[in-house]
Motif scaffolding. Structure first.
Motif, PDB file in Angstrom:
ATOM      1  N   ARG A   1      -2.418 -23.565 -34.472  1.00  0.00           N
ATOM      2  CA  ARG A   1      -2.346 -22.286 -33.777  1.00  0.00           C
ATOM      3  C   ARG A   1      -2.915 -21.173 -34.657  1.00  0.00           C
ATOM      4  N   PRO A   2      -3.429 -20.108 -34.040  1.00  0.00           N
ATOM      5  CA  PRO A   2      -3.925 -18.979 -34.849  1.00  0.00           C
ATOM      6  C   PRO A   2      -2.820 -18.422 -35.739  1.00  0.00           C
ATOM      7  N   ARG A   3      -3.166 -18.106 -36.962  1.00  0.00           N
ATOM      8  CA  ARG A   3      -2.178 -17.550 -37.886  1.00  0.00           C
ATOM      9  C   ARG A   3      -1.813 -16.127 -37.516  1.00  0.00           C
ATOM     10  N   PHE A   4      -2.770 -15.402 -36.949  1.00  0.00           N
ATOM     11  CA  PHE A   4      -2.522 -14.034 -36.504  1.00  0.00           C
ATOM     12  C   PHE A   4      -3.577 -13.671 -35.473  1.00  0.00           C
ATOM     13  N   ILE A   5      -3.293 -12.654 -34.695  1.00  0.00           N
ATOM     14  CA  ILE A   5      -4.227 -12.177 -33.686  1.00  0.00           C
ATOM     15  C   ILE A   5      -4.581 -10.728 -34.010  1.00  0.00           C
ATOM     16  N   VAL A   6      -5.859 -10.458 -34.167  1.00  0.00           N
ATOM     17  CA  VAL A   6      -6.347  -9.101 -34.378  1.00  0.00           C
ATOM     18  C   VAL A   6      -6.683  -8.511 -33.014  1.00  0.00           C
ATOM     19  N   SER A   7      -5.981  -7.468 -32.634  1.00  0.00           N
ATOM     20  CA  SER A   7      -6.207  -6.878 -31.313  1.00  0.00           C
ATOM     21  C   SER A   7      -7.373  -5.901 -31.308  1.00  0.00           C
ATOM     22  N   ALA A   8      -7.636  -5.228 -32.431  1.00  0.00           N
ATOM     23  CA  ALA A   8      -8.747  -4.278 -32.500  1.00  0.00           C
ATOM     24  C   ALA A   8      -9.088  -3.989 -33.945  1.00  0.00           C
ATOM     25  N   VAL A   9     -10.340  -3.587 -34.160  1.00  0.00           N
ATOM     26  CA  VAL A   9     -10.810  -3.188 -35.480  1.00  0.00           C
ATOM     27  C   VAL A   9     -11.510  -1.846 -35.347  1.00  0.00           C
ATOM     28  N   LEU A  10     -11.077  -0.873 -36.122  1.00  0.00           N
ATOM     29  CA  LEU A  10     -11.727   0.433 -36.153  1.00  0.00           C
ATOM     30  C   LEU A  10     -12.638   0.475 -37.363  1.00  0.00           C
ATOM     31  N   GLU A  11     -13.939   0.606 -37.125  1.00  0.00           N
ATOM     32  CA  GLU A  11     -14.876   0.600 -38.237  1.00  0.00           C
ATOM     33  C   GLU A  11     -16.183   1.241 -37.821  1.00  0.00           C
ATOM     34  N   ASP A  12     -16.903   1.695 -38.810  1.00  0.00           N
ATOM     35  CA  ASP A  12     -18.233   2.261 -38.633  1.00  0.00           C
ATOM     36  C   ASP A  12     -19.239   1.143 -38.870  1.00  0.00           C
ATOM     37  N   LEU A  13     -19.933   0.735 -37.812  1.00  0.00           N
ATOM     38  CA  LEU A  13     -20.857  -0.386 -37.911  1.00  0.00           C
ATOM     39  C   LEU A  13     -22.269   0.025 -38.283  1.00  0.00           C
ATOM     40  N   SER A  14     -22.502   1.325 -38.427  1.00  0.00           N
ATOM     41  CA  SER A  14     -23.852   1.773 -38.750  1.00  0.00           C
ATOM     42  C   SER A  14     -24.173   1.508 -40.211  1.00  0.00           C
ATOM     43  N   SER A  15     -25.417   1.274 -40.502  1.00  0.00           N
ATOM     44  CA  SER A  15     -25.827   1.065 -41.895  1.00  0.00           C
ATOM     45  C   SER A  15     -25.869   2.374 -42.655  1.00  0.00           C
ATOM     46  N   ASP A  16     -25.917   3.496 -41.917  1.00  0.00           N
ATOM     47  CA  ASP A  16     -25.916   4.815 -42.536  1.00  0.00           C
ATOM     48  C   ASP A  16     -24.735   5.581 -41.990  1.00  0.00           C
TER      49      ASP A  16
END
Length: 345
Positions: free
Chosen positions: A311-326
């Motif tokens: 079974r999955p060890r944990f579930i990530v419901s969302a990730v807040l991050e800046d995906l831009s290279s700049d």
């Protein structure tokens, strides 16, 4: 260029990732932000801070979201759908961390973020894993002595030597974290796991402050559970010790029976009363040993059962991050994450 974890091109890889598990720390987060970011800015290196909200029941997630909006250039937030525990929260942070070096830090400020520089300086000497040792611990007498007892128990049953296993202020080189990320066991103890992969570990003293906001998240039961996981997860010594105890008891029981038979032959009925009392005491003792052994076997079998379930060890419901290279473009994204395998879910 980004991968599925949000990693950037090699030229944009941070020198440092700071992973901080958060569980019901709403009141302490503002003070943490006020000290953490200035301390990291003074290091004059490219860094990122990864907060992992471990299913907090208070407003910790909302506070982290606001902080991400203020410092999205260096802040990432991972949101669990439930509470999975500190070590699995750190595992999630490791899987999303991009830095060449990774530091773990508690959110309660008992380990000052200003001490991070000391760990990095030690790593500059050629060490790939640096553990913190709390000087002048600001814990209760019981917590301090219980920690010493557990340290001795761990060292006697495993080949893992850590002066202060309860200190989460630790620094890891990238290859160590990559090795940890390949491990898929459900229950683990990250500092000990890192020690097994390290080729040149070290320890240094770090400051320890009294907790002024909030309460500890580790009850006596959780501490015992954690240390039991540590011992059973990294050693077969408990099973081997139990086998030795069983052998000694078998030999001793045989000796007692032979003695009682000889005693009965010599003393006759006068030895009958003592024979019964000794036999009863021996039976009670053996019952206790057997029950303890069944429980010990159950721990190891339970681990096997959990691994077989996959079974999955944990579930990530969302990730807040800046995906831009700049980061200056201000591109932000909130990703809803569906578990794609057991390691990263």
């Amino acid at each position: 260029m980004s991968d599925r974890k949000g990693g950037l091109a090699e030229t944009n890889v941070p020198a440092l990732s700071v992973v901080i598990p958060v569980y019901n720390e709403e009141d302490a987060l503002a003070a943490l932000f006020a000290r953490l970011y200035p301390a990291l800015d003074r290091l004059a290196l490219r860094y990122e801070v990864i907060f992992v909200n471990d299913g907090s029941g208070d407003r910790s997630a909302a506070v982290l979201r606001k902080q991400y909006e203020r410092r999205s250039d260096v802040t990432r937030v991972i949101l669990f759908n439930a509470n999975y525990g500190q070590h699995l929260a750190i595992m999630a942070g490791f899987q999303y961390a991009r830095g060449r070096r990774i530091v773990t830090l508690d959110a309660d400020l008992q380990n000052p973020p200003e001490e991070i520089g000391k760990l990095l300086e030690k790593m500059d000497e050629g060490y790939d894993y640096v553990g913190g040792v709390r000087s002048e611990r600001q814990d209760t007498w019981f917590r301090r002595n219980a920690s010493r007892l557990m340290n001795r128990l761990r060292e006697s049953t495993t080949r893992i030597h850590m002066t202060d296993q309860g200190c989460m202020l630790r620094a890891y080189d990238r290859p160590i974290v990559d090795a940890i990320n390949k491990c898929e066991e459900v229950n683990t103890f990250i500092p000990a796991l890192a020690y097994t992969f390290s080729s040149n570990p070290a320890e240094i003293e770090v400051a320890h402050e009294e907790r002024t906001i909030g309460t500890t998240k580790y009850s006596l039961y959780k501490l015992l559970r954690l240390n039991f996981d540590l011992v059973t997860g990294f050693s077969l010594a408990p099973l081997q010790a139990f086998s030795l105890v069983g052998f000694v008891l078998a030999v001793s029981s045989t000796g007692v029976v032979v003695f009682q038979i000889l005693n009965r032959l010599v003393r006759g009925e006068a030895a009958e009363g003592m024979f019964r009392s000794v036999t009863d005491a021996l039976l009670f003792f053996l019952f206790g040993v057997v029950l303890f052994g069944i429980g010990l076997l159950g721990e190891y079998i339970g681990r096997i059962y959990q691994e077989v379930l996959r079974r999955p060890r944990f579930i990530v419901s969302a990730v807040l991050e800046d995906l831009s290279s700049d980061a200056s473009t201000g591109t932000r994204q909130e990703r809803n994450v569906t578990p794609f395998d057991r390691t990263h879910s």
